[in-house]
Design a protein around this motif. Structure first.
Motif, PDB file in Angstrom:
ATOM      1  N   VAL A  73       0.886  -1.309   0.113  1.00 47.64           N
ATOM      2  CA  VAL A  73      -0.127  -0.183  -0.065  1.00 47.64           C
ATOM      3  C   VAL A  73       0.902   1.068   0.011  1.00 47.64           C
ATOM      4  CG1 VAL A  73      -1.736   1.346   1.378  1.00 47.64           C
ATOM      5  CG2 VAL A  73      -1.985  -1.191   1.115  1.00 47.64           C
ATOM      6  N   ASP A  74       0.512   2.255  -0.730  1.00 49.81           N
ATOM      7  CA  ASP A  74       1.152   3.340  -1.069  1.00 49.81           C
ATOM      8  C   ASP A  74       0.829   4.724  -0.076  1.00 49.81           C
ATOM      9  OD1 ASP A  74       3.291   2.705  -3.067  1.00 49.81           O
ATOM     10  OD2 ASP A  74       1.538   2.224  -4.047  1.00 49.81           O
ATOM     11  N   ALA A  75      -0.593   4.600   0.191  1.00 52.55           N
ATOM     12  CA  ALA A  75      -1.070   5.679   1.227  1.00 52.55           C
ATOM     13  C   ALA A  75      -2.372   5.400   1.596  1.00 52.55           C
ATOM     14  CB  ALA A  75      -1.145   7.066   0.488  1.00 52.55           C
ATOM     15  N   ASP A 105      -9.060  -0.057  12.092  1.00 50.48           N
ATOM     16  CA  ASP A 105      -7.988  -1.282  11.686  1.00 50.48           C
ATOM     17  C   ASP A 105      -6.545  -0.490  11.344  1.00 50.48           C
ATOM     18  OD1 ASP A 105      -9.844  -3.377  12.063  1.00 50.48           O
ATOM     19  OD2 ASP A 105      -9.053  -4.416  10.419  1.00 50.48           O
ATOM     20  N   LEU A 106      -6.446   0.789  11.199  1.00 54.49           N
ATOM     21  CA  LEU A 106      -5.184   1.399  11.543  1.00 54.49           C
ATOM     22  C   LEU A 106      -4.294   0.899  12.569  1.00 54.49           C
ATOM     23  CD1 LEU A 106      -3.515   3.620   9.711  1.00 54.49           C
ATOM     24  CD2 LEU A 106      -6.134   3.206   9.019  1.00 54.49           C
ATOM     25  N   PRO A 150       2.288   7.238   4.212  1.00 45.57           N
ATOM     26  CA  PRO A 150       1.457   8.343   4.553  1.00 45.57           C
ATOM     27  C   PRO A 150      -0.078   8.068   4.771  1.00 45.57           C
ATOM     28  CG  PRO A 150       2.727   8.616   2.505  1.00 45.57           C
ATOM     29  CD  PRO A 150       2.833   7.156   2.967  1.00 45.57           C
ATOM     30  N   VAL A 151      -0.513   8.591   5.793  1.00 49.97           N
ATOM     31  CA  VAL A 151      -1.731   8.484   6.340  1.00 49.97           C
ATOM     32  C   VAL A 151      -2.501   9.766   6.414  1.00 49.97           C
ATOM     33  CG1 VAL A 151      -3.381   7.824   8.175  1.00 49.97           C
ATOM     34  CG2 VAL A 151      -1.442   6.470   7.571  1.00 49.97           C
ATOM     35  N   TYR A 152      -3.384  10.058   5.281  1.00 43.18           N
ATOM     36  CA  TYR A 152      -4.179  11.332   5.648  1.00 43.18           C
ATOM     37  C   TYR A 152      -5.543  11.368   6.243  1.00 43.18           C
ATOM     38  CZ  TYR A 152      -1.342  12.600   1.445  1.00 43.18           C
ATOM     39  OH  TYR A 152      -0.199  12.842   0.782  1.00 43.18           O
ATOM     40  N   GLY A 153      -5.547  12.067   7.158  1.00 43.33           N
ATOM     41  CA  GLY A 153      -7.049  12.193   7.835  1.00 43.33           C
ATOM     42  C   GLY A 153      -7.263  13.404   8.274  1.00 43.33           C
ATOM     43  N   PRO A 154      -8.330  13.748   9.173  1.00 48.58           N
ATOM     44  CA  PRO A 154      -8.934  14.968   9.536  1.00 48.58           C
ATOM     45  C   PRO A 154      -7.709  15.026  10.880  1.00 48.58           C
ATOM     46  CG  PRO A 154     -10.580  13.240   9.741  1.00 48.58           C
ATOM     47  CD  PRO A 154      -9.530  12.514   9.361  1.00 48.58           C
ATOM     48  N   ALA A 155      -7.830  16.447  11.227  1.00 52.25           N
ATOM     49  CA  ALA A 155      -6.782  17.140  12.465  1.00 52.25           C
ATOM     50  C   ALA A 155      -7.176  16.164  13.430  1.00 52.25           C
ATOM     51  CB  ALA A 155      -7.287  18.435  12.690  1.00 52.25           C
ATOM     52  N   MET A 157       1.698   6.561  17.068  1.00 50.87           N
ATOM     53  CA  MET A 157       2.192   5.581  15.844  1.00 50.87           C
ATOM     54  C   MET A 157       2.916   6.381  14.760  1.00 50.87           C
ATOM     55  SD  MET A 157      -1.641   3.828  15.267  1.00 50.87           S
ATOM     56  CE  MET A 157      -2.391   2.741  16.669  1.00 50.87           C
ATOM     57  N   LYS A 158       3.398   7.704  15.232  1.00 54.38           N
ATOM     58  CA  LYS A 158       4.487   8.321  14.268  1.00 54.38           C
ATOM     59  C   LYS A 158       5.555   7.903  13.821  1.00 54.38           C
ATOM     60  CE  LYS A 158       2.210  12.383  16.645  1.00 54.38           C
ATOM     61  NZ  LYS A 158       2.342  13.600  17.531  1.00 54.38           N
ATOM     62  N   GLU A 159       5.968   6.783  14.265  1.00 59.07           N
ATOM     63  CA  GLU A 159       7.313   6.279  13.848  1.00 59.07           C
ATOM     64  C   GLU A 159       7.127   5.185  12.734  1.00 59.07           C
ATOM     65  OE1 GLU A 159       8.702   4.714  17.457  1.00 59.07           O
ATOM     66  OE2 GLU A 159      10.085   6.559  17.750  1.00 59.07           O
ATOM     67  N   VAL A 160       5.671   4.830  12.442  1.00 57.11           N
ATOM     68  CA  VAL A 160       5.040   4.009  11.539  1.00 57.11           C
ATOM     69  C   VAL A 160       4.377   4.642  10.347  1.00 57.11           C
ATOM     70  CG1 VAL A 160       3.782   1.809  11.214  1.00 57.11           C
ATOM     71  CG2 VAL A 160       5.130   1.978  13.050  1.00 57.11           C
ATOM     72  N   PHE A 161       3.591   5.620  10.811  1.00 57.62           N
ATOM     73  CA  PHE A 161       2.834   6.363   9.595  1.00 57.62           C
ATOM     74  C   PHE A 161       3.117   7.997   9.935  1.00 57.62           C
ATOM     75  CE2 PHE A 161      -0.553   3.287  11.460  1.00 57.62           C
ATOM     76  CZ  PHE A 161      -0.353   2.390  10.297  1.00 57.62           C
ATOM     77  N   GLU A 162       3.124   8.359   8.636  1.00 56.43           N
ATOM     78  CA  GLU A 162       3.335   9.703   8.469  1.00 56.43           C
ATOM     79  C   GLU A 162       2.123  10.524   8.389  1.00 56.43           C
ATOM     80  OE1 GLU A 162       5.230  13.001   5.389  1.00 56.43           O
ATOM     81  OE2 GLU A 162       5.644  10.874   5.082  1.00 56.43           O
ATOM     82  N   PHE A 163       1.638  11.017   9.452  1.00 59.62           N
ATOM     83  CA  PHE A 163       0.192  11.464   9.319  1.00 59.62           C
ATOM     84  C   PHE A 163       0.284  13.004   8.640  1.00 59.62           C
ATOM     85  CE2 PHE A 163       0.190   8.758  12.966  1.00 59.62           C
ATOM     86  CZ  PHE A 163      -0.933   7.908  12.716  1.00 59.62           C
ATOM     87  N   ARG A 164      -0.917  13.485   7.583  1.00 53.48           N
ATOM     88  CA  ARG A 164      -1.181  14.418   7.115  1.00 53.48           C
ATOM     89  C   ARG A 164      -2.359  14.860   7.212  1.00 53.48           C
ATOM     90  NH1 ARG A 164       2.168  12.732   1.573  1.00 53.48           N
ATOM     91  NH2 ARG A 164       4.296  12.388   2.531  1.00 53.48           N
ATOM     92  N   THR A 165      -2.740  16.189   7.403  1.00 53.10           N
ATOM     93  CA  THR A 165      -3.924  16.879   7.991  1.00 53.10           C
ATOM     94  C   THR A 165      -4.757  17.161   6.588  1.00 53.10           C
ATOM     95  OG1 THR A 165      -3.473  17.637  10.049  1.00 53.10           O
ATOM     96  CG2 THR A 165      -5.288  18.268   9.034  1.00 53.10           C
TER      97      THR A 165
END
Length: 248
Positions: free
Chosen positions: A52-54, A67-68, A87-92, A110-118
């Motif tokens: 999975v890419d994003a 399930d994240l 990259p994980v895009y989600g609400p603030a 979980m920031k060492e596994v997912f790059e969260f983007r608002t």
């Protein structure tokens, strides 16, 4: 674009389907839209865990994102080592919400596994896709997505009540994947979900070319909602099924 319905049950898994999750592929790039209850297991039927890419999360209700937590385990404890940040895009507040769901400190969470983007309303490029984001009508911050590639378009409503923004987002879409959780006349809560008739009305107003109804809970008669949608929408209407594949 290739759309695979990983899960489409509304609110809680059914005997036939996990909760909301959809895999969209183009040019070898894989985007997952939502990852609700039970979806990670089913996702592995259609793509590798680490292919999975994003991930795009429409909102933070459990049937769209929980399930994240399991996916964090699968990536964090991988025998060969954790893959690069996904990259994980989600609400603030997505990172903090998922950390609380797993009962871990919010930092690092979980920031060492997912790059969260608002997410915010607007558009951005993601791999070969152009993603357009619109805020929709739900009790929490919630977004709908339009994915464009090669002159074709796919729109996913996420969860929403009646929404003029959704109509504009779905304008002339080749495929409109729209929630229809409620039954007309039975469910009267406002600004939460659409019923089958309303989903059809949104599709008709948008001029969408094809309507697929999704997020129908096990206690709702999906065929009833399909008929209600077809009564007001002139194009083809069908019900999403786990494992169904659409070429857009």
């Amino acid at each position: 674009m290739k759309l695979t319905v990983v899960g489409c049950s509304g609110s809680f898994p059914s005997t036939d389907s996990p909760c909301s999750s959809y895999l969209v592929e183009a040019e070898g790039y894989r985007v997952v839209l939502d990852l609700g209850n039970g979806a990670l297991g089913a996702l592995q039927k259609y793509t590798g865990l680490y292919d999975v890419d994003a991930v795009l999360l429409s909102h933070l209700h459990a049937d769209h994102c929980v399930d994240l937590c399991a996916y964090w385990v699968a990536r964090n404890y991988r025998a060969e080592g954790c893959p690069e940040l996904l990259p994980v895009y989600g609400p603030a507040g997505t990172a903090e919400r998922l950390a609380r769901a797993y009962d871990m400190p919010e930092n690092p969470g979980m920031k060492e596994v997912f790059e969260f983007r608002t997410l915010t309303p607007g558009s951005f490029e993601l791999g070969p896709f152009r993603i357009v984001v619109a805020q929709v009508n739900h009790p929490v911050d919630a977004f709908a997505f339009r994915l464009e590639h090669g002159g074709r378009s796919l729109v996913y409503s996420g969860d929403t009540g009646e929404s003029a923004e959704l109509v504009e987002l779905a304008r002339d879409a080749d495929l409109f994947l729209c929630e229809a959780a409620y039954i007309d006349g039975r469910d009267t809560y406002q600004a939460v979900h659409l019923n089958g008739r309303e989903a059809g009305e949104h599709a008709a107003a948008a001029g969408a070319r094809r309507l697929v109804l999704t997020h129908i809970p096990p206690w709702t008669d999906a065929e009833h909602n399909r008929r209600d949608a077809a009564a007001v929408y002139p194009g083809p209407v069908e019900i999403a099924r786990a494992g169904a594949v659409y070429e857009v």
